[in-house]
Design an enzyme around this catalytic site. Structure first.
Site, PDB file in Angstrom:
ATOM      1  N   GLY A  12     -21.009  -4.454  39.087  1.00  0.00           N
ATOM      2  CA  GLY A  12     -19.921  -4.422  38.127  1.00  0.00           C
ATOM      3  C   GLY A  12     -20.391  -4.960  36.795  1.00  0.00           C
ATOM      4  N   CYS A  13     -19.522  -5.611  36.088  1.00  0.00           N
ATOM      5  CA  CYS A  13     -19.851  -6.162  34.770  1.00  0.00           C
ATOM      6  C   CYS A  13     -21.039  -7.099  34.866  1.00  0.00           C
ATOM      7  CB  CYS A  13     -18.641  -6.914  34.224  1.00  0.00           C
ATOM      8  SG  CYS A  13     -18.965  -7.736  32.663  1.00  0.00           S
TER       9      CYS A  13
END
Length: 177
Positions: A12-13
């Site tokens: 993810g981020c």
């Protein structure tokens, strides 16, 4: 001369993936960047637009005499929802998919083994959906993304909480650490 190795993970981020690794002895550096795409030197805006094929990732330089790749894999699994291949938490799409990018056959074997062990553990009701792929060119993200948790601690903490990551990790992993 030190013989450092590299490990590359996507979860993810990338802002949220740096801090968990940065705190371990033997981790020399954790860089945010982009990998797996078809555009040279992509920008954050290009990657977010979704047409470069890149995934936000971190590349860890580590000393295998101090911290093992197996330990790095364990840390990785505890930072993500391994059942969600469509992104992580509030971040959706290919650029936010979870993946392990292996740098050699040793890492490939350990990554496959750790994924199977997690699947066999019954910890999750759904299948483990993390891709395991060969590492390719890793492009460093812009400077303002590097060590974001140190540069913008309030914004980082707010994002970590509001994205759903903090709640998920607490609910699914806190008692297993």
């Amino acid at each position: 001369m030190q013989q450092y190795k590299q490990a590359t993970f996507a979860g993810g981020c990338f802002w949220c993936m740096v801090k968990p690794f940065d705190q371990y002895e033997g981790v020399i550096n954790v860089a945010s960047g982009y990998t797996g795409g078809h555009v040279a030197n992509p920008t954050y805006q290009q990657v977010c637009a979704g047409n470069t094929g890149h995934t936000e990732a971190i590349q860890i330089t580590f000393d295998p005499k101090i911290i093992s790749y197996k330990k790095l894999l364990d840390i990785f699994w505890h930072q993500i929802d391994p059942t969600d291949s469509e992104g992580q938490f509030a971040d959706r799409g290919k650029s936010y998919r979870p993946a392990i990018f292996y740098h050699n056959q040793f890492q490939h074997k350990l990554a496959l083994s750790s994924k199977q062990a997690l699947q066999d553990s019954g910890h999750f009701d759904k299948p483990i959906q993390v891709a395991i792929e060969p590492a390719s060119t890793f492009y460093l993200a812009e400077d303002y993304h590097q060590n974001y948790y140190l540069k913008q601690p309030q914004h980082y903490h707010q994002y970590y909480q509001l994205s759903g990551r903090a709640h998920f990790l607490s609910e699914h992993w806190s008692k297993n650490k």
